[in-house]
Design an enzyme around this catalytic site. Structure first.
Site, PDB file in Angstrom:
ATOM      1  N   SER A  55       0.825  -1.211   0.000  1.00 53.08           N
ATOM      2  CA  SER A  55       0.000   0.000   0.000  1.00 53.08           C
ATOM      3  C   SER A  55       0.857   1.258   0.000  1.00 53.08           C
ATOM      4  CB  SER A  55      -0.920   0.019   1.223  1.00 53.08           C
ATOM      5  OG  SER A  55      -1.901  -0.977   1.087  1.00 53.08           O
ATOM      6  N   ARG A 148      -0.060  -5.894  -3.397  1.00 48.61           N
ATOM      7  CA  ARG A 148       0.961  -5.412  -4.321  1.00 48.61           C
ATOM      8  C   ARG A 148       0.424  -5.251  -5.742  1.00 48.61           C
ATOM      9  NH1 ARG A 148       1.746 -10.488  -2.808  1.00 48.61           N
ATOM     10  NH2 ARG A 148       2.344 -12.182  -4.217  1.00 48.61           N
ATOM     11  N   GLU A 232       8.527 -10.921  -3.108  1.00 57.21           N
ATOM     12  CA  GLU A 232       7.200 -11.493  -2.855  1.00 57.21           C
ATOM     13  C   GLU A 232       6.748 -12.501  -3.907  1.00 57.21           C
ATOM     14  OE1 GLU A 232       4.105  -8.982  -1.062  1.00 57.21           O
ATOM     15  OE2 GLU A 232       5.518  -7.334  -1.174  1.00 57.21           O
ATOM     16  N   HIS A 248      28.744   6.471  -2.464  1.00 60.29           N
ATOM     17  CA  HIS A 248      29.415   7.035  -1.288  1.00 60.29           C
ATOM     18  C   HIS A 248      29.530   6.042  -0.141  1.00 60.29           C
ATOM     19  CE1 HIS A 248      29.411  11.054  -3.087  1.00 60.29           C
ATOM     20  NE2 HIS A 248      28.282  10.642  -3.639  1.00 60.29           N
ATOM     21  N   LYS A 343       2.245 -11.779  10.565  1.00 60.46           N
ATOM     22  CA  LYS A 343       1.075 -11.019  11.033  1.00 60.46           C
ATOM     23  C   LYS A 343       0.312 -11.832  12.073  1.00 60.46           C
ATOM     24  CE  LYS A 343       0.316  -7.944   7.040  1.00 60.46           C
ATOM     25  NZ  LYS A 343      -0.523  -7.528   5.920  1.00 60.46           N
TER      26      LYS A 343
HETATM   27  C1  F6R Z   1       1.909  -7.094  -0.490  1.00 58.07           C
HETATM   28  C2  F6R Z   1       1.460  -7.296   0.874  1.00 58.07           C
HETATM   29  C3  F6R Z   1       1.970  -6.426   1.963  1.00 58.07           C
HETATM   30  C4  F6R Z   1       0.853  -5.490   2.461  1.00 58.07           C
HETATM   31  C5  F6R Z   1       1.265  -4.877   3.786  1.00 58.07           C
HETATM   32  C6  F6R Z   1       0.268  -3.860   4.306  1.00 58.07           C
HETATM   33  O1  F6R Z   1       1.247  -7.951  -1.364  1.00 58.07           O
HETATM   34  O2  F6R Z   1       0.645  -8.151   1.112  1.00 58.07           O
HETATM   35  O3  F6R Z   1       3.101  -5.702   1.602  1.00 58.07           O
HETATM   36  O4  F6R Z   1       0.582  -4.502   1.516  1.00 58.07           O
HETATM   37  O5  F6R Z   1       1.432  -5.905   4.734  1.00 58.07           O
HETATM   38  O6  F6R Z   1      -1.049  -4.336   4.265  1.00 58.07           O
HETATM   39  P1  F6R Z   1      -2.196  -3.427   3.646  1.00 58.07           P
HETATM   40  O7  F6R Z   1      -1.783  -3.159   2.246  1.00 58.07           O
HETATM   41  O8  F6R Z   1      -3.446  -4.253   3.746  1.00 58.07           O
HETATM   42  O9  F6R Z   1      -2.268  -2.197   4.496  1.00 58.07           O
END
Ligand code: F6R
Length: 352
Positions: A55, A148, A232, A248, A343
């Site tokens: 995002s 992404r 990814e 540098h 997560k």
């Molecule tokens: C990329 C991906 C992560 C999320 C990131 C934030 O495909 O899954 O980089 O973009 O963990 O999550 P969101 O985008 O839902 O805020």
């Protein structure tokens, strides 16, 4: 190529390649669907963009694109807390595809606490709920995508919002010209092409740890997108660096007396811009010359007549390279289990 294309449904069951092929049309769709948004007139002395990962890259791209023309500072914040300058003269746009990213939610709350006027962009989640409770407009993103792959949506949504805020003058013809160029490039680089240079580069990089250099205005952001997509989609270690800065410091890291052992798997992708200032082009050439004796170096020159075209065409090329890398390594590009695992562990620590 044929063997990959015929095995496409098994190599890429969620069709990440299809999402990359759709990138040009998604840019136009995102631009057109955001035309109807009513963006409140919020005078800003500073623009603050909040987001993480897939995002945040749209925010980086916006900053890189506007920097040569914007008359106010634009900051991208990827953290729990916003900088101390944030106040009532700051307009803050929080972007989260899911709407549930804890850093973005925390930074949004911090910015509000400091008096910033807020806007949000999301498919829903807690961000949408908090924005509704705060009376803050929350603009929608197309649902059902890996974050992404939502870059066309986040970037063109942001462009419409900054146009509504008066920070950028809308350029409809430029967006339509860009769409045509992206479509033409996708036909040359996608799996239907007989001789895709994106597939050739993926074949060259498949066993390496790529370091993607960006040399020229906006190209460090593009290099970062390449790195993240290579992380990814094919699940490969990769790094990125910016010129002139890398001259540098990073430069010294490539002067080992044992290059064969130390750099065995490294490969450099040097992204260059023919419109960059001559000093930067010289740096890219000299740096590539220095590195060539130590590791493979692949030079990729941006195409396009404008900064917007050069950045987005190179991003599209990198997206193709990353999905081809997944195909040639026979790795499903879509799932990012390591990110989900992390997560989940963090949610457990929060007691959720
Ligand atoms: C990329 C991906 C992560 C999320 C990131 C934030 O495909 O899954 O980089 O973009 O963990 O999550 P969101 O985008 O839902 O805020």
């Amino acid at each position: 190529m044929q063997s990959y294309e015929t095995r496409r449904t098994t190599l890429d069951p969620s069709d990440m390649m299809g999402l990359v092929e759709r990138f040009p049309d998604d840019c136009l769709r995102a631009w057109e669907s955001a035309a109807a948004w009513s963006v409140p007139a919020l005078p800003a002395k500073h623009l603050l963009l909040l987001g993480m990962g897939g995002s945040a890259i749209g925010a980086d791209l916006l900053r890189a694109y506007l920097e040569p023309s914007a008359t106010i500072p634009i900051t991208v914040c990827r953290d729990y807390e916003v900088p101390a300058f944030v106040d009532a003269d700051t307009v803050c746009i929080a972007i989260s595809y899911s709407g549930n990213t804890e850093e973005t939610l925390s930074a949004y709350a911090d910015a509000r606490r400091r008096g910033a006027r807020g806007l949000a962009i999301s498919t829903g989640g807690k961000l949408q709920a908090r924005a509704a409770a705060d009376g803050v407009p929350c603009f929608p993103l197309a649902p059902g995508l890996p974050p992404r792959a939502s870059l066309p949506w986040s970037f063109f949504s942001l462009l419409r919002v900054v146009a509504g805020l008066g920070i950028w003058v809308e350029q409809d013809a430029a967006v339509r010209a860009l769409h045509a160029r992206l479509r033409e490039a996708a036909a040359r680089w996608g799996p239907a092409a007989a001789d895709s240079p994106a597939l050739a580069l993926a074949n060259s990089l498949q066993d390496s740890v790529p370091i993607v250099y960006g040399a020229g205005r906006g190209l460090p952001t593009v290099a970062y997108r390449w790195k993240c997509q290579i992380n990814e989609n094919p699940k490969m270690a990769a790094a990125c660096a910016a010129l002139p800065e890398a001259n540098h410091n990073e430069q010294a890291g490539f002067s080992s007396p044992h290059p064969e052992a130390d750099y065995a798997r490294l490969a450099v992708v040097m992204l260059t811009d023919p419109a960059a200032r001559v000093e930067v082009r010289n740096r890219a050439r000299v740096t590539a010359d220095y590195l060539r004796g130590r590791m493979p170096v692949y030079e990729v020159e941006a195409e396009g007549d404008t900064l917007l075209e050069r950045m987005l065409l190179l991003i599209l090329l990198g997206d193709f390279v990353s999905v081809y890398l997944a195909w040639v390594r026979e790795i499903d590009p879509t799932p990012v289990e390591a990110i989900e695992w992390l997560k989940g562990r963090l949610a457990a620590l929060r007691g959720e």
